[in-house]
Design a protein around this motif. Structure first.
Motif, PDB file in Angstrom:
ATOM      1  N   PRO A  61       0.797  -1.235   0.000  1.00 36.49           N
ATOM      2  CA  PRO A  61       0.000   0.000   0.000  1.00 36.49           C
ATOM      3  C   PRO A  61       0.827   1.281   0.000  1.00 36.49           C
ATOM      4  N   THR A  62       2.069   1.243   0.500  1.00 36.14           N
ATOM      5  CA  THR A  62       2.845   2.476   0.548  1.00 36.14           C
ATOM      6  C   THR A  62       3.320   2.929  -0.826  1.00 36.14           C
ATOM      7  N   LEU A  63       3.109   2.105  -1.852  1.00 36.01           N
ATOM      8  CA  LEU A  63       3.446   2.520  -3.210  1.00 36.01           C
ATOM      9  C   LEU A  63       2.387   3.438  -3.803  1.00 36.01           C
ATOM     10  N   ARG A  64       1.217   3.468  -3.205  1.00 35.16           N
ATOM     11  CA  ARG A  64       0.155   4.354  -3.691  1.00 35.16           C
ATOM     12  C   ARG A  64       0.453   5.791  -3.294  1.00 35.16           C
ATOM     13  N   ARG A  65       0.325   6.684  -4.251  1.00 35.03           N
ATOM     14  CA  ARG A  65       0.567   8.096  -3.960  1.00 35.03           C
ATOM     15  C   ARG A  65      -0.498   8.675  -3.034  1.00 35.03           C
ATOM     16  N   ASP A  66      -1.672   8.060  -3.022  1.00 38.96           N
ATOM     17  CA  ASP A  66      -2.771   8.596  -2.228  1.00 38.96           C
ATOM     18  C   ASP A  66      -2.997   7.822  -0.929  1.00 38.96           C
ATOM     19  N   VAL A  67      -1.997   7.069  -0.453  1.00 37.15           N
ATOM     20  CA  VAL A  67      -2.202   6.245   0.729  1.00 37.15           C
ATOM     21  C   VAL A  67      -2.568   7.090   1.953  1.00 37.15           C
ATOM     22  N   ILE A  68      -1.964   8.264   2.089  1.00 39.10           N
ATOM     23  CA  ILE A  68      -2.285   9.120   3.234  1.00 39.10           C
ATOM     24  C   ILE A  68      -3.717   9.636   3.117  1.00 39.10           C
ATOM     25  N   ALA A  69      -4.109  10.021   1.913  1.00 35.40           N
ATOM     26  CA  ALA A  69      -5.475  10.509   1.702  1.00 35.40           C
ATOM     27  C   ALA A  69      -6.503   9.421   1.998  1.00 35.40           C
ATOM     28  N   ILE A  94      -2.034  -0.586   8.836  1.00 36.02           N
ATOM     29  CA  ILE A  94      -1.451  -0.820   7.520  1.00 36.02           C
ATOM     30  C   ILE A  94      -0.557  -2.048   7.590  1.00 36.02           C
ATOM     31  N   SER A  95      -0.593  -2.873   6.556  1.00 37.13           N
ATOM     32  CA  SER A  95       0.339  -3.993   6.405  1.00 37.13           C
ATOM     33  C   SER A  95       1.328  -3.614   5.313  1.00 37.13           C
ATOM     34  N   THR A  96       2.619  -3.698   5.608  1.00 39.87           N
ATOM     35  CA  THR A  96       3.615  -3.171   4.691  1.00 39.87           C
ATOM     36  C   THR A  96       4.924  -3.940   4.790  1.00 39.87           C
ATOM     37  N   ASN A  97       5.717  -3.865   3.733  1.00 41.28           N
ATOM     38  CA  ASN A  97       7.057  -4.447   3.786  1.00 41.28           C
ATOM     39  C   ASN A  97       8.034  -3.539   4.523  1.00 41.28           C
ATOM     40  N   ARG A 135       9.334   1.859   2.906  1.00 38.61           N
ATOM     41  CA  ARG A 135       9.117   3.305   2.845  1.00 38.61           C
ATOM     42  C   ARG A 135       8.565   3.875   4.153  1.00 38.61           C
ATOM     43  N   LEU A 136       8.541   3.066   5.175  1.00 39.51           N
ATOM     44  CA  LEU A 136       7.888   3.475   6.413  1.00 39.51           C
ATOM     45  C   LEU A 136       8.650   4.577   7.135  1.00 39.51           C
ATOM     46  N   ALA A 137       9.971   4.599   6.997  1.00 38.55           N
ATOM     47  CA  ALA A 137      10.745   5.650   7.655  1.00 38.55           C
ATOM     48  C   ALA A 137      10.304   7.034   7.177  1.00 38.55           C
ATOM     49  N   GLN A 138       9.928   7.135   5.903  1.00 40.05           N
ATOM     50  CA  GLN A 138       9.479   8.410   5.364  1.00 40.05           C
ATOM     51  C   GLN A 138       8.004   8.682   5.652  1.00 40.05           C
ATOM     52  N   LEU A 139       7.197   7.627   5.691  1.00 38.05           N
ATOM     53  CA  LEU A 139       5.749   7.799   5.748  1.00 38.05           C
ATOM     54  C   LEU A 139       5.154   7.721   7.148  1.00 38.05           C
ATOM     55  N   ALA A 140       5.877   7.168   8.113  1.00 37.23           N
ATOM     56  CA  ALA A 140       5.294   6.926   9.434  1.00 37.23           C
ATOM     57  C   ALA A 140       4.683   8.173  10.075  1.00 37.23           C
ATOM     58  N   PRO A 141       5.369   9.313  10.081  1.00 33.32           N
ATOM     59  CA  PRO A 141       4.757  10.500  10.700  1.00 33.32           C
ATOM     60  C   PRO A 141       3.446  10.909  10.036  1.00 33.32           C
ATOM     61  N   SER A 142       3.399  10.856   8.701  1.00 30.62           N
ATOM     62  CA  SER A 142       2.179  11.244   7.984  1.00 30.62           C
ATOM     63  C   SER A 142       1.066  10.232   8.214  1.00 30.62           C
ATOM     64  N   LEU A 143       1.420   8.957   8.272  1.00 32.41           N
ATOM     65  CA  LEU A 143       0.421   7.926   8.544  1.00 32.41           C
ATOM     66  C   LEU A 143      -0.211   8.140   9.912  1.00 32.41           C
ATOM     67  N   ALA A 156      -0.369  10.889  11.628  1.00 31.58           N
ATOM     68  CA  ALA A 156      -1.149  12.125  11.614  1.00 31.58           C
ATOM     69  C   ALA A 156      -2.484  11.945  10.913  1.00 31.58           C
ATOM     70  N   SER A 157      -2.547  11.002   9.968  1.00 33.14           N
ATOM     71  CA  SER A 157      -3.778  10.778   9.210  1.00 33.14           C
ATOM     72  C   SER A 157      -4.759   9.876   9.947  1.00 33.14           C
ATOM     73  N   GLY A 158      -4.338   9.298  11.072  1.00 36.22           N
ATOM     74  CA  GLY A 158      -5.241   8.463  11.849  1.00 36.22           C
ATOM     75  C   GLY A 158      -4.857   7.007  11.930  1.00 36.22           C
ATOM     76  N   CYS A 159      -3.825   6.602  11.195  1.00 34.96           N
ATOM     77  CA  CYS A 159      -3.356   5.219  11.275  1.00 34.96           C
ATOM     78  C   CYS A 159      -2.835   4.957  12.686  1.00 34.96           C
ATOM     79  N   THR A 160      -3.217   3.829  13.266  1.00 33.78           N
ATOM     80  CA  THR A 160      -2.850   3.533  14.648  1.00 33.78           C
ATOM     81  C   THR A 160      -1.870   2.384  14.784  1.00 33.78           C
ATOM     82  N   ALA A 161      -1.696   1.582  13.728  1.00 35.00           N
ATOM     83  CA  ALA A 161      -0.855   0.393  13.853  1.00 35.00           C
ATOM     84  C   ALA A 161      -0.263   0.013  12.508  1.00 35.00           C
ATOM     85  N   ALA A 162       0.863  -0.693  12.581  1.00 31.22           N
ATOM     86  CA  ALA A 162       1.529  -1.177  11.369  1.00 31.22           C
ATOM     87  C   ALA A 162       1.992  -2.609  11.570  1.00 31.22           C
TER      88      ALA A 162
END
Length: 235
Positions: free
Chosen positions: A22-30, A46-49, A52-60, A62-68
């Motif tokens: 899912p982190t390959l989607r440009r709109d994953v945060i949206a 979110i389930s992920t490999n 890209r989590l080091a870059q996306l974790a703060p935005s995730l 902030a968007s309401g994601c609670t677990a990975a």
């Protein structure tokens, strides 16, 4: 949003975004922001490999994601490369650190394989001693084209579970929104260990999953043949 709203109205409280990756989607945060706005949804994951989590974790976060949930079959870079064919072990570990720093609850999934990573239990024990994650070993499953590989590398998770109990680990009761793992805790460890045992007796009895494919197909089980298209209801 129509899909999430409908299921929330039926009592669903947790949504997991998976894939593919899912982190390959440009709109994953949206996507997470939109789901977070649905009444009744209490948890998003979110389930992920983890690449890209080091870059996306703060935005995730902030968007309401609670677990990975993050795939990591080995803490050893060389063994990780043998299993995955990738040299991104450090990127995944950095992603885990970033997710924890962002406040996400982290579970690490490792497929348990005899002769490959079953001997790494001490490494994972050292890791969870100081790291607040849950490492879950998933039993290797038989598919239509891996008969020889399965017979060579499959082992029962009970072997490692018995070792944990001998070392003072205690089983935890599953929560209502919890997954299929049997988890264990120890007073001297910050993190937890768990096992997902699809061949165990009555494994399916507590299943609480519904799955929607990218084609709009409702599936109750990853290994079941039955599915029902609800795509026409989403258009």
């Amino acid at each position: 949003i129509n899909l999430t709203t409908a299921f929330a109205g039926l009592g669903v409280e947790k949504v997991r975004i998976t894939g593919g990756e899912p982190t390959l989607r440009r709109d994953v945060i949206a996507i997470f922001q939109a789901i977070a706005a649905v009444d009744g949804i209490k948890q998003m994951a979110i389930s992920t490999n983890g690449y890209r989590l080091a870059q996306l974790a703060p935005s995730l976060a902030a968007s309401g994601c609670t677990a990975a949930n993050i795939s990591l079959d080995s803490l050893n870079p060389a063994k990780f490369a043998d299993v995955t064919g990738q040299t991104t072990n450090k990127a995944v570990l950095d992603g885990i650190d970033a997710a924890l720093k962002a406040g996400l609850k982290v579970k690490i999934n490792a497929v348990l394989m005899k002769g490959i990573n079953d001997i790494e239990l001490p490494n994972f024990l050292d890791y969870v001693r100081e790291t607040p994650v849950t490492v879950r070993f998933i039993e290797l499953m038989r598919t239509g084209d891996n008969k020889a590989y399965f017979e060579k590398h499959h082992m029962r998770a009970e072997v490692l579970a018995d070792q944990l109990i001998e070392q003072g680990w205690e089983p935890l009761a599953r929560s209502a929104l919890g997954g299929p793992a049997n988890e264990y805790t120890h007073s001297e460890y910050i993190g937890r260990l768990g096992f997902i045992t699809p061949y165990a007796k009555n494994f399916c009895d507590q299943c609480n999953r519904l799955r929607i494919s990218c084609r709009g197909e409702l599936k109750l089980c990853l290994f079941g043949d039955g599915q029902e298209s609800i795509r026409h209801l989403l258009q």
